[in-house]
Design a protein around this motif. Sequence first.
Motif, short mmCIF file in Angstrom:
data_model
loop_
_atom_site.label_atom_id
_atom_site.label_comp_id
_atom_site.label_asym_id
_atom_site.label_seq_id
_atom_site.Cartn_x
_atom_site.Cartn_y
_atom_site.Cartn_z
N ILE A 275 94.35 6.26 46.38
CA ILE A 275 94.11 5.28 45.23
C ILE A 275 93.06 4.40 45.44
O ILE A 275 92.27 4.45 44.39
CB ILE A 275 95.55 4.61 44.76
N MET A 276 92.77 3.94 46.56
CA MET A 276 91.92 2.78 46.63
C MET A 276 90.66 3.30 46.47
O MET A 276 89.75 2.60 45.90
CB MET A 276 91.96 2.38 48.27
N GLU A 277 90.45 4.66 46.88
CA GLU A 277 88.99 5.38 46.79
C GLU A 277 88.78 5.80 45.40
O GLU A 277 87.64 6.33 45.22
CB GLU A 277 88.89 6.23 47.89
N MET A 278 89.72 5.71 44.58
CA MET A 278 89.23 6.16 43.14
C MET A 278 89.04 4.96 42.48
O MET A 278 88.54 5.03 41.15
CB MET A 278 91.07 6.57 42.65
N THR B 286 86.41 22.32 59.09
CA THR B 286 85.93 22.53 57.66
C THR B 286 84.51 21.93 57.25
O THR B 286 84.43 20.87 58.12
CB THR B 286 86.93 22.14 56.37
N VAL B 287 83.57 22.49 56.61
CA VAL B 287 82.42 21.95 56.44
C VAL B 287 82.30 20.56 55.53
O VAL B 287 81.26 20.20 55.16
CB VAL B 287 81.62 23.11 56.07
N GLY B 288 83.50 20.28 55.04
CA GLY B 288 83.43 19.27 54.00
C GLY B 288 82.48 19.45 52.89
O GLY B 288 81.93 18.52 52.16
N VAL B 289 82.69 20.55 52.22
CA VAL B 289 82.05 21.01 50.94
C VAL B 289 83.00 20.89 49.85
O VAL B 289 84.11 21.63 50.03
CB VAL B 289 81.20 22.37 50.86
N GLY B 290 82.81 20.30 48.98
CA GLY B 290 83.65 20.34 47.74
C GLY B 290 85.01 19.84 48.11
O GLY B 290 85.31 18.86 48.63
N GLN B 291 86.16 20.76 47.77
CA GLN B 291 87.56 20.26 47.89
C GLN B 291 88.15 21.03 49.13
O GLN B 291 89.30 21.02 49.62
CB GLN B 291 88.32 21.07 46.62
N SER B 292 87.16 21.38 49.99
CA SER B 292 87.74 22.08 51.11
C SER B 292 88.50 21.10 52.26
O SER B 292 89.63 21.61 52.83
CB SER B 292 86.83 22.56 52.02
N GLU B 293 88.08 20.02 52.06
CA GLU B 293 89.02 18.98 53.19
C GLU B 293 90.50 19.04 52.54
O GLU B 293 91.37 18.94 53.48
CB GLU B 293 88.21 17.31 53.16
N THR B 294 90.62 18.69 51.28
CA THR B 294 91.96 18.53 50.81
C THR B 294 92.87 19.70 51.10
O THR B 294 93.90 19.60 51.39
CB THR B 294 91.89 18.50 49.26
N VAL B 295 92.20 21.08 51.06
CA VAL B 295 92.76 22.22 51.34
C VAL B 295 93.31 22.21 52.70
O VAL B 295 94.33 22.74 53.31
CB VAL B 295 91.95 23.53 50.95
N VAL B 296 92.45 21.98 53.64
CA VAL B 296 92.59 21.89 55.08
C VAL B 296 93.74 20.89 55.36
O VAL B 296 94.71 21.07 56.02
CB VAL B 296 91.16 21.66 56.03
N ARG B 297 93.63 19.60 54.84
CA ARG B 297 94.60 18.68 55.00
C ARG B 297 95.99 19.40 54.62
O ARG B 297 96.82 18.89 55.38
CB ARG B 297 94.40 17.47 53.93
N GLY B 298 96.15 20.24 53.62
CA GLY B 298 97.53 20.82 53.31
C GLY B 298 97.77 21.87 54.19
O GLY B 298 99.08 22.55 54.09
N ARG C 76 84.66 10.73 48.28
CA ARG C 76 85.44 9.74 48.14
C ARG C 76 86.90 10.24 48.33
O ARG C 76 87.25 11.32 47.56
CB ARG C 76 85.46 8.91 46.87
N GLY C 77 87.81 9.59 49.06
CA GLY C 77 89.13 10.03 49.32
C GLY C 77 89.55 10.62 50.66
O GLY C 77 90.79 10.59 50.98
N ILE C 78 88.50 11.11 51.29
CA ILE C 78 88.49 11.71 52.54
C ILE C 78 89.14 10.50 53.44
O ILE C 78 89.83 11.03 54.48
CB ILE C 78 87.15 12.47 52.89
N MET C 79 88.37 9.52 53.46
CA MET C 79 88.89 8.43 54.53
C MET C 79 90.27 8.23 54.56
O MET C 79 90.85 8.27 55.43
CB MET C 79 88.05 7.17 54.16
N GLU C 80 90.96 8.17 53.35
CA GLU C 80 92.48 7.91 53.14
C GLU C 80 93.23 9.10 53.68
O GLU C 80 94.50 9.04 53.69
CB GLU C 80 92.65 7.43 51.84
N MET C 81 92.53 10.30 53.75
CA MET C 81 93.42 11.47 54.19
C MET C 81 93.52 11.47 55.74
O MET C 81 94.50 12.13 56.23
CB MET C 81 92.81 12.56 53.92
#
Lengths: 327, 327
Positions: A190-193, B154-166, B188-193
């Motif tokens: 949320i912070m990053e949003m 993951t190469v960090g393109v688009g949403q792939s980090e979120t998918v790998v996180r999952g 943005r948002g990757i740091m918090e993952m």
Amino acid sequence: MRQRLSVEAYVAGVLAADRVVLSRAITLVESQLPADQPLAQEVLERVLPHAGRSLRLGITGVPGVGKSTFIEAFGKYLTGQGKRLAVLTVDPSSQRSGGSILGDKTRMEELAHDPRAYIRPSAAGTSLGGVARRTREAMLLCEAAGFEIILVETVGVGQSETVVRGMVDFFLLLMLAGAGDELQGIKRGIMEMADAVAITKADGPLAAEARRAQAEYQNALHLFPPAASGWVPQVLTCSALERTGLAELWHLIQKYHQSTLQTGYFEQNRRAQALDWMHDYIRQALEERFRRHPEVLRQLPATEKAVQQGHELPLAAARRLLALFLK
Amino acid sequence: MRQRLSVEAYVAGVLAADRVVLSRAITLVESQLPADQPLAQEVLERVLPHAGRSLRLGITGVPGVGKSTFIEAFGKYLTGQGKRLAVLTVDPSSQRSGGSILGDKTRMEELAHDPRAYIRPSAAGTSLGGVARRTREAMLLCEAAGFEIILVETVGVGQSETVVRGMVDFFLLLMLAGAGDELQGIKRGIMEMADAVAITKADGPLAAEARRAQAEYQNALHLFPPAASGWVPQVLTCSALERTGLAELWHLIQKYHQSTLQTGYFEQNRRAQALDWMHDYIRQALEERFRRHPEVLRQLPATEKAVQQGHELPLAAARRLLALFLK
């Protein structure tokens, strides 16, 4: 069922900023009765050319951060500046907790009686997607009624922040000073949003602590990736009690608005949001159809259990359920 | 088309950790040929009881951060500890860029020839969902072949980090020292993952800078909400060149593993991921069917444009397209 008005009556009333008609129009678009849908859709289509001209602000923060008190104070500040303001809420839990209608209005008593403000509590519903859809449509009606600022509040439960982020131009996170305990309630990500963080209750003995937190968060946010808008999130302090920090916040939001209008990001973001909104609907409708299929409904609970326990492959389970649906 | 083996041959080969058979089994589950699907599914179902016993690590970072060099160094460290390691990649762009198969292997030359390591480049495909599905299944096959650590890059393109996180237990973000420019590439948002941030290339003239960045990020991460796991993300420095920081990182990952096993979060997260995985498949399949409908295919581009430009309501457009599909 209360009697519906004609399309013309709804449209004319909304465009004339008649609050009673506006409220009835929102009730119409919130209606889950299939019979109401064609009328609701026609009203929305007719007001669409008059919508979209507001600044849409999202506000979130954990319970206890003082969201209602903040919105009351900030709302009064904005109406004091001659602005017309609508406050909407996305809260999928409000139905379960017996409805927050009364709660919202009494928590923002002054604003509720302000002729320049309009407060509408969350649509009822247990699915976040459904609640969000109705809030988006209520937003269009409020815009057509000439409200210049739409404030969308969310309770910060589950995924609601992400959904609200996707329907607003600017997203504000409220936090309490004294980093630590209050963080427990905020979801990661949320912070990053946030486009801005406002540290609330920055008055009396907490004022110094709030300034310390402001400096810390401002430093931290600089380390984080910039937003697509190019905007660097700002941290400020405010007090609803002493009515401080509100002008600074409004100034900041205006700066954001100007800067994103100039870069073209504002418009580009709105367009992307409209498209996402369409695809979200489609996704929701397809999933809802799937989930309501009698055979899927019957087999889903046991299948979910088998997948969770590792007895069935997720893909195999998905294919089996899909086959039931597509048969 | 290359000849397929029998179910028994695939299963026996994978369980015996025969690399040639493992590679052919992965090729089978990656196959987009409908004729391969029943065989692929049967192989997966037969190995399922032997899967799931690895530690799954996700790694991301922007191009230039030295991902391959890091994985080579960290991988060699792990195999030096007697561990068996499989490296998989989620990269939906690899097909367009002409395939990263050769690239990956030559960039990790030592690891590629390590008998305890197995490197498999990204499945081909342009949809992230499809690429992710095939990586998840390759992961199960690698686990059944006895690999104790699965590293998903993951190469960090688009949403792939979120998918790998999952799909992993632990998520590592690689960063360069010298906060600022390198952040541009991170979403943005990757740091918090991240469960940990490793500052790479912490050697020679950059070592001091890396330590400074480490302290700054560690401070910043303390201000952010804790993860559902209760784990506070850690920041460390490492050098693939000098092979420093790798033991510390492995120690940290083991600590995370132990602590989440004790709290039950590890198992709970795996179960939630399996369920999400099933629902993702269903969602993807429903959307794919929708998008492939001839009438939808024909009308979608103009509709998207109308919605983006505000000429048509997202909901109205969605309903119109859905009606075409459901007719």
